[in-house]
Design a protein around this motif. Structure first.
Motif, PDB file in Angstrom:
ATOM      1  N   ILE A 197       4.378  -1.723  -4.048  1.00 17.70           N
ATOM      2  CA  ILE A 197       4.727  -1.893  -5.460  1.00 17.70           C
ATOM      3  C   ILE A 197       3.492  -2.106  -6.323  1.00 17.70           C
ATOM      4  O   ILE A 197       3.567  -1.983  -7.551  1.00 17.70           O
ATOM      5  CB  ILE A 197       5.727  -3.051  -5.680  1.00 17.70           C
ATOM      6  N   SER A 198       2.361  -2.381  -5.712  1.00 10.85           N
ATOM      7  CA  SER A 198       1.140  -2.558  -6.499  1.00 10.85           C
ATOM      8  C   SER A 198       0.753  -1.259  -7.214  1.00 10.85           C
ATOM      9  O   SER A 198       0.027  -1.280  -8.215  1.00 10.85           O
ATOM     10  CB  SER A 198      -0.013  -3.026  -5.603  1.00 10.85           C
ATOM     11  N   SER A 199       1.265  -0.137  -6.725  1.00 10.91           N
ATOM     12  CA  SER A 199       0.976   1.153  -7.351  1.00 10.91           C
ATOM     13  C   SER A 199       1.850   1.405  -8.572  1.00 10.91           C
ATOM     14  O   SER A 199       1.584   2.325  -9.353  1.00 10.91           O
ATOM     15  CB  SER A 199       1.200   2.278  -6.342  1.00 10.91           C
ATOM     16  N   GLY A 200       2.906   0.613  -8.739  1.00 16.90           N
ATOM     17  CA  GLY A 200       3.839   0.832  -9.836  1.00 16.90           C
ATOM     18  C   GLY A 200       4.823   1.956  -9.587  1.00 16.90           C
ATOM     19  O   GLY A 200       5.586   2.328 -10.474  1.00 16.90           O
ATOM     20  N   ASN A 201       4.851   2.484  -8.366  1.00 22.02           N
ATOM     21  CA  ASN A 201       5.720   3.607  -8.024  1.00 22.02           C
ATOM     22  C   ASN A 201       6.781   3.150  -7.034  1.00 22.02           C
ATOM     23  O   ASN A 201       6.514   3.012  -5.843  1.00 22.02           O
ATOM     24  CB  ASN A 201       4.885   4.738  -7.429  1.00 22.02           C
TER      25      ASN A 201
END
Length: 350
Positions: A265-269
């Motif tokens: 989730i750190s990628s925002g995807n």
């Protein structure tokens, strides 16, 4: 077909010879409304234990039907079971006190010489774990809407245990294997052998030896022995992540599901988190809502976790978002129902 004689566990004390420490539980058992079955009846109702439908810490579970053709699941204590008389009594007495549509119903029990057994309502679709990971010849992939509804119903059952009973009950073994599904995929929480009850409403935790299942156990409870409602919340957060990802809590070589999801989730995807078997068929906002709720439930510090009432509210919002997903919206792997690019979405503020 196996011989009935193979189902003789180590001798359990009779009600009259039970240890003093269990006498109060024995008295509650006799005063309960649960039906007491004989071992001979269980042999008859299971057709000599013909069909095994599962296995847990207590022992094998068999399919049966009573004289009125009511379908039941019968858990027989096995010789290798780590669960003894105290767990048996805890489960029977807990389930005779609680009544909720999202908790499995106890039909009765057997306590006869060497035989301990629990008789439950039959849940024909098995466990949530079975459905997510294709066990028991499960051929279809659960839709996102169905997954969110299942965990919402489960959360309502846990919220009832924590706040709806005269004294709060901590389940202590929340996991996808202990969320059972009926023929309509309606969810009920099962297996109360490890549950604990607060002795007074002034307690904020119970000191006890840590118990539970690997991958689901609250790390703070594991290290301190302080059991609280937040311990169930942590375990339920792991279940939420299982539902989102379709993965087990622990993957050898890849670590724990909480850490795996944090990295993704750190990628925002959110499509990196979502179970690929769903083919992107979900509302992005709904997925983020559930994942964000799961991450809040699984924070290391128990005091920062939400109560189950808040979890229920968040899951209701997640379900509403998914239900509002129209035919004109692009599937969740690309855009949300608002039409905004997916990269603009991320975990909600907590």
């Amino acid at each position: 077909m196996q011989e009935v004689s193979t189902y003789y566990p180590p001798s359990a004390p009779t009600p009259n010879s039970a240890p003093v420490s269990t006498k109060s539980n024995v008295d509650q058992l006799h005063n309960s409304e649960s039906r007491q079955f004989t071992y001979k009846e269980l042999v008859k109702y299971t057709n000599k234990f013909e069909r095994s439908i599962g296995q847990g810490g207590f022992g094998l579970v068999y399919y049966g039907h009573l004289e009125d053709n009511t379908e039941v699941a019968i858990k027989m204590r096995s010789e290798s079971s780590s669960h003894g008389l105290d767990e048996f009594l805890a489960e029977v007495n807990s389930l005779t006190k609680v009544h909720h549509r999202n908790l499995v119903s106890l039909v009765g029990y057997c306590w006869e010489k060497d035989h301990l057994a629990l008789v439950y309502e039959y849940m024909s679709r098995g466990s949530l774990c079975d459905q997510l990971r294709g066990k028991n010849d499960v051929g279809e992939t659960l839709s996102w809407r169905t997954r969110v509804r299942i965990v919402l119903e489960s959360a309502q059952g846990l919220d009832y245990l924590h706040k709806g009973c005269s004294l709060p009950i901590i389940h202590r073994d929340v996991k996808s294997n202990n969320i059972l599904l009926d023929e309509n995929l309606r969810a009920k929480i099962a297996d109360f052998g490890l549950c604990k009850t607060y002795l007074s409403d002034t307690q904020d935790h119970i000191s006890t030896i840590a118990a539970g299942s690997a991958g689901y156990m609250d790390p703070e409870y594991y290290h301190t022995g302080w059991l609280a409602e937040s311990s169930d919340v942590y375990s339920f957060g792991v279940v939420l992540l299982e539902v989102a990802t379709g993965e087990p809590p622990i993957l050898p070589g890849h670590g724990h599901i909480v850490q795996r999801v944090k990295q993704k989730i750190s990628s925002g995807n959110v499509s990196l988190v979502a179970d690929a078997k769903m083919g992107g068929a979900y509302d992005v906002n709904s997925m983020w809502k559930l994942v964000d709720t799961a991450m809040a439930c699984t924070t290391d510090a128990a005091i920062q976790r939400p109560p189950m009432s808040v979890v229920v509210a968040q899951l209701k919002e997640s379900l509403a978002l998914e239900e509002s997903r129209g035919d004109n919206s692009v599937t969740g792997s690309f855009t949300s129902t608002t039409g905004a690019p997916m990269s603009t979405f991320g975990p909600l503020a907590r």
